[in-house]
Scaffold this motif. Sequence first.
Motif, short mmCIF file in Angstrom:
data_model
loop_
_atom_site.label_atom_id
_atom_site.label_comp_id
_atom_site.label_asym_id
_atom_site.label_seq_id
_atom_site.Cartn_x
_atom_site.Cartn_y
_atom_site.Cartn_z
N ALA A 1 -2.58 -16.32 -6.00
CA ALA A 1 -3.51 -15.92 -7.06
C ALA A 1 -4.92 -16.04 -6.49
O ALA A 1 -5.29 -17.11 -6.05
CB ALA A 1 -3.36 -16.81 -8.28
N PRO A 2 -5.65 -14.99 -6.42
CA PRO A 2 -5.28 -13.62 -6.78
C PRO A 2 -4.47 -12.96 -5.66
O PRO A 2 -4.53 -13.40 -4.51
CB PRO A 2 -6.64 -12.93 -6.93
N CYS A 3 -3.74 -11.94 -6.03
CA CYS A 3 -2.95 -11.17 -5.07
C CYS A 3 -3.58 -9.77 -4.99
O CYS A 3 -3.69 -9.09 -6.00
CB CYS A 3 -1.51 -11.07 -5.54
N HIS A 4 -4.00 -9.38 -3.79
CA HIS A 4 -4.63 -8.07 -3.61
C HIS A 4 -3.68 -7.03 -3.05
O HIS A 4 -3.86 -5.84 -3.28
CB HIS A 4 -5.83 -8.19 -2.67
N LEU A 5 -2.70 -7.48 -2.27
CA LEU A 5 -1.76 -6.57 -1.62
C LEU A 5 -0.36 -7.12 -1.80
O LEU A 5 -0.11 -8.28 -1.51
CB LEU A 5 -2.09 -6.44 -0.13
N LEU A 6 0.55 -6.28 -2.29
CA LEU A 6 1.94 -6.67 -2.45
C LEU A 6 2.78 -5.85 -1.48
O LEU A 6 2.72 -4.62 -1.49
CB LEU A 6 2.40 -6.41 -3.89
N ARG B 1 -4.67 -4.51 -5.44
CA ARG B 1 -5.37 -3.32 -4.94
C ARG B 1 -4.43 -2.25 -4.42
O ARG B 1 -4.78 -1.07 -4.38
CB ARG B 1 -6.31 -3.72 -3.81
N ALA B 2 -3.23 -2.67 -3.94
CA ALA B 2 -2.28 -1.71 -3.36
C ALA B 2 -0.91 -2.34 -3.27
O ALA B 2 -0.77 -3.56 -3.24
CB ALA B 2 -2.75 -1.27 -1.98
N VAL B 3 0.10 -1.47 -3.19
CA VAL B 3 1.48 -1.88 -2.96
C VAL B 3 1.94 -1.18 -1.69
O VAL B 3 1.81 0.04 -1.56
CB VAL B 3 2.39 -1.49 -4.15
N ALA B 4 2.48 -1.97 -0.76
CA ALA B 4 2.99 -1.43 0.49
C ALA B 4 4.51 -1.56 0.49
O ALA B 4 5.05 -2.58 0.05
CB ALA B 4 2.40 -2.19 1.67
N CYS B 5 5.18 -0.54 0.96
CA CYS B 5 6.64 -0.52 0.96
C CYS B 5 7.16 -0.54 2.39
O CYS B 5 6.87 0.36 3.18
CB CYS B 5 7.15 0.72 0.24
N ASN B 6 7.92 -1.57 2.71
CA ASN B 6 8.47 -1.77 4.04
C ASN B 6 9.79 -1.01 4.15
O ASN B 6 10.85 -1.53 3.82
CB ASN B 6 8.66 -3.27 4.28
N GLY B 7 9.72 0.24 4.58
CA GLY B 7 10.92 1.04 4.79
C GLY B 7 11.10 2.12 3.73
O GLY B 7 10.51 2.08 2.65
#
Length: 167
Positions: free
Chosen positions: A14-19, A110-116
């Motif tokens: 907390a806080p989380c900026h990128l997941l 701020r953004a979501v990144a997808c691994n694969g």
Amino acid sequence: MAPLVTGLPPVFPAPCHLLVLGSLPGNRSLAAQQYYAHPQNQFWRLMERVTGDSLQGLAYDDRLGVLARHRIGLWDVIATARRASSLDGDIQQAVRNPLATLITELPDLRAVACNGALAARLAMRELAASELPLLALPSSSPAYTLNFAAKADRWQALAAYLAPPVA
């Protein structure tokens, strides 16, 4: 019938900026109860490039601490599934995690990144109504044979969503 496997709990500061979302942890990660525990998985090497911090020689909790300092969270798009091996292609009867609900609980995201590819496909369905940037990245898995330099180039896009690390 393939065994039922259950993913790991979410890890986010907390806080989380990128997941960063994977599909479902492999058998080695589930046995260790650690994200990206397989020694050949390139996730931690890739995140070293993104964050600029050394991660590979650290204990797991210390790795998570570095991600937290950069406000990076980890989870998966799949909560449970039947799977005979660690390969995404073996996943059957997947039950998804509540991603749409989750992002409403992370107001600083701020953004979501997808691994694969599987993580990206499922997350994009779940989060289609979201205005957050969704980044589809090449898998960090050793099963995905794109060379490391090419993966690292694509993963470097995550750096744009990081805040300066917390001391």
